[in-house]
Design a protein around this motif. Structure first.
Motif, PDB file in Angstrom:
ATOM      1  N   ILE A 197      30.458  10.344  -4.838  1.00  0.00           N
ATOM      2  CA  ILE A 197      30.018  10.802  -3.973  1.00  0.00           C
ATOM      3  C   ILE A 197      31.773  12.049  -3.857  1.00  0.00           C
ATOM      4  O   ILE A 197      31.484  12.705  -3.795  1.00  0.00           O
ATOM      5  N   SER A 198      32.320  11.334  -3.859  1.00  0.00           N
ATOM      6  CA  SER A 198      33.773  12.189  -4.195  1.00  0.00           C
ATOM      7  C   SER A 198      33.925  13.527  -5.633  1.00  0.00           C
ATOM      8  O   SER A 198      34.646  14.563  -4.903  1.00  0.00           O
TER       9      SER A 198
ATOM     10  N   ARG B 204      25.591  20.046   3.084  1.00  0.00           N
ATOM     11  CA  ARG B 204      25.132  18.838   4.471  1.00  0.00           C
ATOM     12  C   ARG B 204      24.956  18.321   4.757  1.00  0.00           C
ATOM     13  O   ARG B 204      24.951  17.184   4.516  1.00  0.00           O
ATOM     14  N   ASN B 205      23.166  19.180   5.119  1.00  0.00           N
ATOM     15  CA  ASN B 205      22.395  18.455   5.702  1.00  0.00           C
ATOM     16  C   ASN B 205      21.598  17.187   5.235  1.00  0.00           C
ATOM     17  O   ASN B 205      20.799  16.663   5.476  1.00  0.00           O
TER      18      ASN B 205
ATOM     19  N   VAL C  62      21.934  11.444   0.244  1.00  0.00           N
ATOM     20  CA  VAL C  62      22.737  11.043  -1.351  1.00  0.00           C
ATOM     21  C   VAL C  62      23.529  10.149  -1.845  1.00  0.00           C
ATOM     22  O   VAL C  62      23.083   9.452  -2.866  1.00  0.00           O
ATOM     23  N   GLU C  63      23.665  10.012  -0.662  1.00  0.00           N
ATOM     24  CA  GLU C  63      25.336   8.706  -1.053  1.00  0.00           C
ATOM     25  C   GLU C  63      24.153   8.001  -0.750  1.00  0.00           C
ATOM     26  O   GLU C  63      24.528   6.826  -1.404  1.00  0.00           O
ATOM     27  N   LEU C  64      23.450   7.225  -0.389  1.00  0.00           N
ATOM     28  CA  LEU C  64      22.087   5.969  -0.190  1.00  0.00           C
ATOM     29  C   LEU C  64      21.758   6.069  -1.310  1.00  0.00           C
ATOM     30  O   LEU C  64      21.576   4.854  -1.970  1.00  0.00           O
TER      31      LEU C  64
ATOM     32  N   PHE D 116      18.554  19.780  -5.729  1.00  0.00           N
ATOM     33  CA  PHE D 116      19.891  18.520  -5.409  1.00  0.00           C
ATOM     34  C   PHE D 116      19.124  17.628  -5.093  1.00  0.00           C
ATOM     35  O   PHE D 116      19.553  16.007  -5.890  1.00  0.00           O
ATOM     36  N   THR D 117      18.599  16.986  -4.353  1.00  0.00           N
ATOM     37  CA  THR D 117      18.261  16.064  -4.017  1.00  0.00           C
ATOM     38  C   THR D 117      17.084  14.956  -5.505  1.00  0.00           C
ATOM     39  O   THR D 117      17.066  13.634  -5.977  1.00  0.00           O
ATOM     40  N   ALA D 118      16.794  16.246  -5.819  1.00  0.00           N
ATOM     41  CA  ALA D 118      15.374  15.676  -6.945  1.00  0.00           C
ATOM     42  C   ALA D 118      16.255  15.395  -8.056  1.00  0.00           C
ATOM     43  O   ALA D 118      15.971  14.758  -8.679  1.00  0.00           O
ATOM     44  N   LEU D 119      17.384  16.601  -8.272  1.00  0.00           N
ATOM     45  CA  LEU D 119      17.919  16.134  -9.393  1.00  0.00           C
ATOM     46  C   LEU D 119      18.565  14.902  -9.357  1.00  0.00           C
ATOM     47  O   LEU D 119      19.066  14.172 -10.512  1.00  0.00           O
ATOM     48  N   ILE D 120      19.665  14.374  -7.932  1.00  0.00           N
ATOM     49  CA  ILE D 120      19.987  13.010  -7.473  1.00  0.00           C
ATOM     50  C   ILE D 120      18.913  11.872  -8.028  1.00  0.00           C
ATOM     51  O   ILE D 120      19.473  11.488  -9.150  1.00  0.00           O
TER      52      ILE D 120
END
Lengths: 205, 236
Positions: free
Chosen positions: A60-61, A69-70, A75-77, B10-14
């Protein structure tokens, strides 16, 4: 001396004792009650937890400049959940007996507030290496509590350490009995409470 | 690119990266995991006939070898016959501990209700068709320290030598007493009960019912063994 004062080392050492996640931040207590009946499960749980906190903080870092941000929590989870499942898979494949005993608690590392807490408060604002060390330290701090509690519970609850009998038969012959209470969750609560007390009075001094 | 679009991309990529990683891990470790589950089952079958001592360090290969040498599995068809393999939907699985080419014990899978969830294990009966050779549990959700004691050697050991028939030879099953057998069970029924676990009355009651149901299901097989020596069909 220089190494001990470096921010990287501090990121690791602070959460182990001074800012221990269980004692000071009161996080991760639920699993600390559940997996501390035996030393073996406690150690494996501590290792799995350290692996997850360290690498989730690192990942994450490393992405902290590009995560929008939103959606940062999502993403973290995703990162944390993936690492937890990975740890669970490895345990199932290589340490089947222990993974059977840990049952749902490995999966529940996802909901352990320590992991998410470190990602939110530390990894998002600090460089990767320091975040990694911070995760490692928090995992170690959590593990230290787990192992201490498990040591006391297994010794007094079952008269064993790592599954080997350590209380001599001589004691039993003269009326010594294992404390069944130590095997139950409330015992862990009481031990953690006493450890918090001990840690606070040592720190003040 | 708008902020919203960027977030979605971005979320899709992750998600893609994470799922690829996990799929890789799951497929890569699948064989090992399946083998572990199979070995764990074999270990518990061996435990039920007393061939696997608790805390005995054994490697996966040793367990597989011991299982292959001593255990043979068949099915029990609707008419109570032992068959090598059956397509019959209500055929019951049964394994045998084979010693000198004769069945020394038969092993029944136990699937019982428990207090918090299902209890799964094995019960082995000696070739006389009435004496319990052993009992093992491989999965349960009972309270540790209370009902959870059912998987511990001290409790399982109590089953060895118990009878599933009463003094007159009629079917009686084997149950868990509420307290010590010597104190709460009449003298002529003591062979049908094991000591209960204090603080786990309900677990005992559910397991008693579960064992009785299993022993009834396999009643025909027990009768077959009680009536004389049984020979196993070739192949398994």
């Amino acid at each position: 001396m220089k190494m001990i004062q470096s921010p990287t080392f501090k990121a690791f050492s602070e959460p182990v004792v001074k800012n221990n996640p269980v004692f000071i931040q009161s996080l991760g207590i639920c699993s600390a009650l559940a997996v501390t009946v035996q030393l073996k499960t406690a150690i494996v749980m501590a290792l799995a937890m350290t692996f997850v906190t360290a690498f989730s903080s690192l990942t994450i870092s490393a992405m902290r400049q590009v995560i929008p941000r939103n959606v940062r929590m999502i993403v973290e989870l995703s990162v944390i959940a993936s690492l937890v499942i990975l740890a669970d898979e490895v345990l199932r494949a290589f340490f089947y007996d222990i993974s059977k005993q840990l049952s749902v608690f490995v999966g529940l590392i996802i909901t352990n507030c320590i992991v998410m807490g470190r990602a939110e408060t530390y990894a998002l604002g600090n460089p990767p290496l320091q975040s990694f060390m911070d995760g490692l330290g928090n995992g170690a701090g959590y593990g230290l509590v787990l192992v201490t509690v498990a040591f006391i519970r297994e010794l007094f609850g079952a008269g064993k350490l790592f599954g080997f009998s350590v209380v001599p038969q001589f004691f039993y012959d003269h009326g010594y009995m294992n404390m069944g209470f130590m095997q139950l969750a409330p015992a862990a609560f009481i031990i953690i409470g006493m450890l918090v007390w001990l840690q606070k009075s040592l720190m003040r001094g | 690119m708008s902020d919203q679009l960027k977030s979605i991309a971005f979320t899709a990529l992750i998600a893609l990266v994470c799922s690829l990683l996990l799929t890789g891990a799951a497929t890569g470790l699948k064989d090992r995991k399946l083998r572990n589950v199979a070995v764990d089952r074999q270990k518990n079958i061996l435990k039920s006939v007393g061939l696997f001592k608790p805390n005995q360090p054994s490697t996966v290969a040793q367990i597989e070898q011991l299982y292959q040498d001593t255990i043979r599995c068949y099915a029990l068809d609707g008419a109570g016959r032992i068959v090598a393999g059956s397509s019959d939907a209500d055929a019951l699985p049964v394994c045998f501990y084979v010693k000198d080419n004769r069945p020394a014990a038969y092993i029944l899978p136990v699937d019982s209700r428990g207090l918090w969830g299902e209890i799964h294990g094995y019960m082995a009966i000696r070739s006389d068709g009435k004496t319990v050779a052993g009992f093992s549990v491989y999965s349960h959700n009972e309270t540790p320290g209370l009902g959870g004691e059912i998987e511990k050697p001290w409790f399982r050991q109590n089953f060895v030598g118990k009878q599933i028939v009463d003094a007159s030879g009629a079917f009686a099953a084997v149950g868990i007493a509420k307290g010590k057998v010597s104190e709460v069970i009449a003298a002529d029924r003591q062979a049908n009960y094991v000591d209960g676990i204090s603080g786990a009355t309900l677990t005992g009651r559910f397991l008693t019912d579960g064992l009785k149901a299993v022993l009834l299901d396999y009643g025909a097989l027990s009768k077959l063994f009680r009536s004389g020596p049984v020979s196993l069909p070739a192949g398994s």
